[in-house]
Structure formats: structure tokens, C-alpha cells
Write a protein that holds these residues in place. Structure first.
Motif, PDB file in Angstrom:
ATOM      1  N   HIS A  40      -3.253   1.439  -5.355  1.00 39.22           N
ATOM      2  CA  HIS A  40      -1.996   1.937  -4.786  1.00 39.22           C
ATOM      3  C   HIS A  40      -0.790   1.232  -5.405  1.00 39.22           C
ATOM      4  CE1 HIS A  40       0.806   3.239  -1.573  1.00 39.22           C
ATOM      5  NE2 HIS A  40       1.227   1.986  -1.574  1.00 39.22           N
ATOM      6  N   SER A  49       5.861   5.762  -0.575  1.00 40.78           N
ATOM      7  CA  SER A  49       4.552   5.098  -0.586  1.00 40.78           C
ATOM      8  C   SER A  49       4.165   4.564   0.782  1.00 40.78           C
ATOM      9  CB  SER A  49       4.566   3.938  -1.595  1.00 40.78           C
ATOM     10  OG  SER A  49       5.443   2.910  -1.167  1.00 40.78           O
ATOM     11  N   ASP A 181       4.595  -0.103   3.878  1.00 47.96           N
ATOM     12  CA  ASP A 181       3.913   0.416   2.703  1.00 47.96           C
ATOM     13  C   ASP A 181       2.425   0.579   3.010  1.00 47.96           C
ATOM     14  OD1 ASP A 181       4.056   0.958  -0.330  1.00 47.96           O
ATOM     15  OD2 ASP A 181       2.382  -0.434  -0.129  1.00 47.96           O
TER      16      ASP A 181
END
Length: 461
Positions: A40, A49, A181
């Protein structure tokens, strides 16, 4: 808990505040990166994100109380006290070695990443809007989270509060929105954050020590180390992964219908379909039990039939599975999700349910060694994924009177993701796909067939 996104979430009118904390990485403690975290974060800084949770307190609560409770929550969860940085030179060590070298579609190519401890300090409140309407608040939240919850933000999370306007005659409690996130949270984690924060606020009201009634929260770093120490997957698992990836042309599964030109990601389309209410859900579960399967087996059966009828292909979809196998992790915040693949060409309930069990087994081994020959998880435009979220089965849940929402970011996408969301009020679907003419037509057909197929036992019954 309703699954929505930041452009469609329910927001009460009022004044938006942001609780700002700072977090400086420490050189003294390096933390391990999980396979999914590395993948990621290696895609780099980018808007969207993150994921968020929203809920509304049941009575007026001051900002300082909320900040005090939030600081205690941050202290409970190690992943919220860590930050990612990009190292200038590879060090070859356990925590910061190369992310891979096979192109960004795998999430393998990218900077040398480090994850370090960083304790948030110095919380302060920042007013972002005066009294504002929901549309303005949604836009402000999106803009803030796109920056404050970036993978490399320090820290990569932010708590916001919408205070009701003083002119609000009802003067209900504030709405709280927590963004982070994705490298630090999953859907289960959002429930833990709501539970922990509301419990700490109740402790403040009652004069109890903060967190007095909360269970211990093990760190996600400990889970990452435990996963890394697992035995290597047996050859039968590795061989099955090779079969699956070879069937997809060396990549994870793609949606079987034409989605148009996906040479670049497109603006997303998000649709939510209510499938059944609580009464109809109970009937469907009874129908599944009579066939010796669970409800997810019925859903896989329906999609298997759609894939064969509409595309003359087996059903092949990425299938996220959680890795909270030990109760030790039930009350922790982190990314306890890994990817598997579900493949099926027999619409019978028993066969469909067996493929679910196989997918769970395929996802129960560390993916890093399995994906290493591919330079990371090989992903191509058009990737198809389904997620099954049954909130009733989780050991951590949130009362519906808090009006909880799981809020996704608004992104550009080149793939299809379908979430099946089940709670005490019934089942709904949320689907995200690229905004092309072909994808709109394909997804209208697919979603209509999926809802019809899920409801078919009701009509027959």
C-alpha cells in the motif's frame, strides 16, 4: 454500520473542527512492515488512500473532553503511534529492505520504506469552517483527509468534530469523524476506534480512569512479527496460487464483463443497493442453513451463475480475509486483512461454500513468499474483488443509535469492488467501479442480476 463514501455520507450541519497532533519518528525503534502495508505505502503519496468512521454522540460533549479521550485511544494502539518514511538508501534490513522491482502494478516497485515509532503529542483544535451545510462539510473533510491521512503523514490519521450550530433547536451531540490511512486500519479497526472513544468519554463523565473497562489492545507490530514467523505455505497452497494467477494471465482476477478503456484510472462510480430487510434476511439465512451452507455460499452461487451466463467464464474474484485468528487481536487497531482469491464454476450451494473455505485457507499463509516470484501481488486494470462484512458476527460492534458510518475516500479507479454488508437491519451492497460507458452498462446488468438472484429464494418461498 452503513458503508458509504465521503461524497455521500450523512453529515449534520454545523462547525467543523480538527484535532491536530504532531508525531516525529524515533530513530531508536524500527517496526516491521506487513506485506500489505508495504504494498500500500509503496504506491506513494496520493489522495484517497484513507478510510474513516463517523458517528454521533448522544448528548452535547465539549471539544476538550473529546481530545482527552482521543489522546488515550492513541496511547492504546501502537499502529496509531507509528509513521512511514522513505529511506534514501536501501539498508537490506528486516524492516526497510527493497519493496520489489517488478513494476508498480504489483505494488512492488517503490522507495525503501521504514516504519518507526512516533508518539503523537501536543493536540490542539483547529476550526475548519463556521456554520456550514452538509455539502460544504463533506468537501472540507475530503480535502483534509486527502492530506492529513496520506501514507507518509506524521501521523497519518486525524479526528474531526462537527459541532451542531447554536441555532440548532435540538442541540444534539456532536458528530465525530476519524480518518486514517489504510496502512493503519481496516473495517474492524473502525469499530474498535468508535468503541474505545465512546467508552473513554463515558469514563470521563463517570469520573473513572480512562479506558478502565476496555480490554488490552495488542500491537499490530506484534501481529506482523507473528505472521512473518509462520511456517512456509505447503506446496499444495503455493501450487494452487500458481494455478489461479496463471488462469488470470499472471495477475489477480479481472471483472468478467467489458469495462471500457482502462489505460488510466477513471473517476469512480459508487452505487448502494438495499437487498433485504431484517425479516427477509432471516428467511434467506434459514434457506441457506436448510441447504447446509451459510449465506455467503448463496451469494457466491448467484455470482457464479452470473459469470457463466453473462461472460461464459468461471467466477474468479479477489477475496479479502482477515488474519485476526487469535482473540488476542480482536481489540486491536491495524490492517489485519490479507488477500485471497475465490474461484468457482459450480453454482450449487455446497460447491460454492467449499470455494469460500478454500479461499480462506489460501489466505491463511503469509503472501510475501508466495508472491515473491511475481515481484509482489500482480494486479492489472479491471481487477475484481468482493468483500463480505457481517457486523453481527464480530466481537466488536457499535450501537445503531450512534448512527455509525464506514466512510471511504473518493478515488479514481480501474477495478470493480463489491461489498456485501450485513447487520441487524438487513443486507445492502456497495459497489465501486470506473466511470466509463461500458462499465456503467455492465455494472447495471451485474448488480440487477445479483440483487434478483439474492432475493430469488424469497419469491420461491
Amino acid at each position: 454500520m452503513r458503508l458509504t463514501n465521503v461524497s455521500q455520507m450523512q453529515v449534520q450541519p454545523g462547525r467543523l473542527h480538527s484535532c491536530v497532533v504532531t508525531a516525529t519518528p524515533e530513530d531508536t525503534e524500527r517496526l516491521p512492515l506487513s506485506f500489505d502495508q508495504r504494498r500500500h505505502v509503496s504506491f506513494g503519496s496520493r489522495p484517497g488512500s484513507w478510510m474513516a468512521a463517523s458517528f454521533r454522540l448522544l448528548h452535547p460533549t465539549g471539544l476538550e473532553q473529546i481530545a482527552e479521550a482521543w489522546e488515550h485511544v492513541l496511547g492504546r494502539h501502537g499502529t496509531l503511534r507509528s509513521v512511514f518514511t522513505s529511506a534514501e538508501e536501501p539498508d537490506g534490513g528486516e524492516d526497510g529492505g527493497p519493496a520489489g522491482a517488478h513494476g508498480d502494478r504489483t505494488g512492488g516497485q517503490g522507495p525503501q520504506l521504514r516504519l518507526s515509532r512516533a508518539d503523537p503529542t501536543g493536540s490542539r483544535w483547529q476550526r475548519l469552517t463556521d456554520d456550514a451545510a452538509p455539502a460544504e462539510l463533506r468537501a472540507a473533510l475530503r480535502d483534509l483527509f486527502d492530506v492529513a491521512c496520506d501514507p507518509f503523514a506524521q501521523p497519518a490519521h486525524r479526528l474531526c468534530v462537527v459541532e451542531p450550530s447554536p441555532q440548532d433547536p435540538e442541540q444534539q451531540g456532536p458528530q465525530i469523524i476519524i480518518g486514517a490511512d489504510h496502512a493503519h486500519v481496516d473495517a474492524w479497526s473502525l469499530l474498535v476506534l468508535i468503541r474505545d472513544l465512546t467508552s473513554c468519554l463515558e469514563d470521563l463523565d463517570a469520573g473513572r480512569p480512562l479506558g478502565a473497562r476496555l480490554p488490552e489492545a495488542a500491537s499490530f507490530a506484534a501481529h506482523t512479527r507473528q505472521m512473518a514467523a509462520k511456517p512456509t505455505a505447503p506446496e499444495e497452497i503455493t501450487a494452487r496460487w500458481r494455478e489461479i494467477l496463471d488462469a488470470g494471465g499472471g495477475a489477480m482476477p479481472s471483472f468478467p464483463l467489458n469495462l471500457g478503456d482502462l489505460s488510466v484510472p477513471r473517476q469512480e462510480v459508487v452505487e448502494v443497493r438495499d437487498v433485504v430487510d431484517a425479516e427477509a434476511l432471516a428467511f434467506l439465512e434459514s434457506h441457506a442453513a436448510q441447504q447446509g451452507v451459510r449465506l455467503i455460499g448463496v451469494a457466491v452461487s448467484v455470482m457464479t451463475r452470473l459469470a457463466r451466463e453473462l461472460a461464459d467464464q468461471p467466477l474468479r474474484t479477489v477475496f479479502p480475509v482477515h488474519s485476526r485468528e487469535d482473540p488476542r487481536w480482536f481489540d486491536s487497531v491495524g490492517w489485519f486483512i490479507t488477500n485471497s482469491v475465490l474461484e468457482n464454476d459450480d453454482e450449487g450451494y455446497a460447491a460454492s461454500y467449499r470455494t469460500v473455505k478454500e479461499a480462506i485457507r489460501l489466505g491463511s499463509y503469509p503472501l510475501g513468499p508466495i508472491m515473491e516470484p511475481y515481484g509482489g501481488m500482480p494486479q492489472e486494470p479491471g481487477m475484481f474483488a468482493m468483500s463480505w462484512l457481517d457486523h453481527r458476527k464480530l466481537p466488536v460492534n457499535v450501537a445503531e443509535d450512534l448512527q455509525p458510518q464506514h466512510v471511504s475516500a473518493v478515488i479514481r479507479t480501474d477495478g470493480v469492488m463489491i461489498w456485501f454488508v450485513i447487520n441487524d437491519s438487513g443486507m445492502h451492497l456497495r459497489c465501486r467501479y470506473p466511470d466509463t460507458r461500458q462499465a456503467r452498462r455492465a455494472m447495471r446488468t451485474w448488480l440487477a442480476g445479483l440483487v434478483y438472484g439474492l432475493r430469488a429464494p424469497l419469491e420461491a418461498g
